[in-house]
Design a protein around this motif. Structure first.
Motif, short mmCIF file in Angstrom:
data_model
loop_
_atom_site.label_atom_id
_atom_site.label_comp_id
_atom_site.label_asym_id
_atom_site.label_seq_id
_atom_site.Cartn_x
_atom_site.Cartn_y
_atom_site.Cartn_z
N ILE A 48 0.88 -1.21 0.01
CA ILE A 48 0.03 0.15 0.12
C ILE A 48 0.99 1.37 -0.15
O ILE A 48 1.82 1.34 0.70
CB ILE A 48 -0.99 0.11 1.06
CG1 ILE A 48 -1.82 -1.11 1.14
CG2 ILE A 48 -1.83 1.30 1.07
CD1 ILE A 48 -2.69 -1.42 0.19
N VAL A 49 0.59 1.98 -1.13
CA VAL A 49 1.45 3.33 -0.96
C VAL A 49 0.86 4.67 -1.11
O VAL A 49 1.51 5.64 -0.76
CB VAL A 49 2.15 3.24 -2.49
CG1 VAL A 49 3.15 2.18 -2.79
CG2 VAL A 49 1.19 3.49 -3.63
N ALA A 50 -0.49 4.71 -0.83
CA ALA A 50 -1.35 5.68 -0.56
C ALA A 50 -2.68 5.29 -0.42
O ALA A 50 -3.26 4.16 -0.74
CB ALA A 50 -1.29 6.61 -1.89
N THR A 51 -3.26 6.08 0.49
CA THR A 51 -4.83 5.80 1.00
C THR A 51 -5.40 7.45 0.95
O THR A 51 -4.93 8.36 1.08
CB THR A 51 -4.86 5.21 2.31
OG1 THR A 51 -4.56 5.95 3.21
CG2 THR A 51 -4.35 4.11 2.19
N THR A 52 -6.87 7.23 0.92
CA THR A 52 -7.78 8.59 0.81
C THR A 52 -9.26 8.00 1.45
O THR A 52 -9.41 6.91 1.27
CB THR A 52 -7.76 9.25 -0.35
OG1 THR A 52 -8.24 10.47 0.18
CG2 THR A 52 -8.47 8.71 -1.29
N GLN A 53 -9.68 8.73 2.16
CA GLN A 53 -11.04 8.57 2.71
C GLN A 53 -12.00 9.17 1.78
O GLN A 53 -12.03 10.38 1.03
CB GLN A 53 -11.37 9.05 4.05
CG GLN A 53 -10.41 8.44 5.21
CD GLN A 53 -11.08 7.02 5.37
OE1 GLN A 53 -12.21 6.64 5.31
NE2 GLN A 53 -10.02 5.98 5.60
N LEU A 54 -13.13 8.37 1.55
CA LEU A 54 -14.63 9.20 0.94
C LEU A 54 -15.10 9.92 1.83
O LEU A 54 -15.46 9.34 3.02
CB LEU A 54 -15.24 8.15 0.31
CG LEU A 54 -14.77 7.38 -1.27
CD1 LEU A 54 -15.97 6.40 -1.33
CD2 LEU A 54 -14.16 8.37 -2.20
#
Length: 179
Positions: A74-80
């Motif tokens: 996993i290199v990046a995450t974001t929330q809706l």
């Protein structure tokens, strides 16, 4: 005369059988490697990936979009945040393919989209992109050629229902009638 015709028929059948064996032998020598070769790509600089998340019922408004690199890290995450739109920054040097995924409440498997080109930065995540990703994985992995084959076999338009321009319906009404 009857014997001559029978001999010609037997010769033709034998020739066909020999050619079939030859073609079968040639076919078994074919490589399982993809026909379309793409060099390994990576993002030269940080890039923002964006798109929308939809499931069978419409927009997905909650959840975490994860971006994994070619090794599965996993290199990046974001929330809706009460929006179907997502935007996530992927660091420079990330090797493609990248897999974008989100677990949607009530679904057994996450929705996925796969990026195989550094030139593209917009990826919608939907049941269709999930089906294409799953099919590409079955074909041997997330390569450019497997993604093309998966998309082609998943998103088909019946040949009987279109013309060469893709027009659907009565071809006499295309462009206002026959010209």
């Amino acid at each position: 005369m009857q014997t001559y015709i029978e001999n010609q028929t037997i010769k033709s059948l034998l020739a066909l059988a020999v050619m079939s064996l030859f073609l079968a032998a040639c076919d078994s020598q074919k490589s399982n490697k993809p026909a379309i070769k793409m060099p390994v790509q990576s993002y030269k600089q940080a890039i923002t990936l964006e798109g929308v998340v939809m499931d069978e019922n419409g927009p997905v408004l909650e959840g975490e979009v994860k971006v994994a690199d070619s090794s599965g890290r996993i290199v990046a995450t974001t929330q809706l945040n009460n929006s179907k739109h997502y935007s996530v920054e992927v660091p420079a040097g990330t090797e493609l393919p990248v897999v974008l995924s989100i677990r949607v409440k009530g679904m057994a498997e996450p929705l996925k989209a796969v990026g195989v080109s550094a030139a593209v930065s917009s990826y919608d995540i939907t049941p269709l992109t999930t089906t294409i990703a799953k099919r590409a994985k079955e074909l041997g992995g997330y390569t450019y050629s497997n993604m093309v084959l998966a998309a082609d076999s998943t998103v088909g338009v019946p040949d009987a229902n279109k013309t060469t321009t893709g027009f659907r319906g009565d071809p006499t009404k295309q462009y206002g009638g026959w010209h």
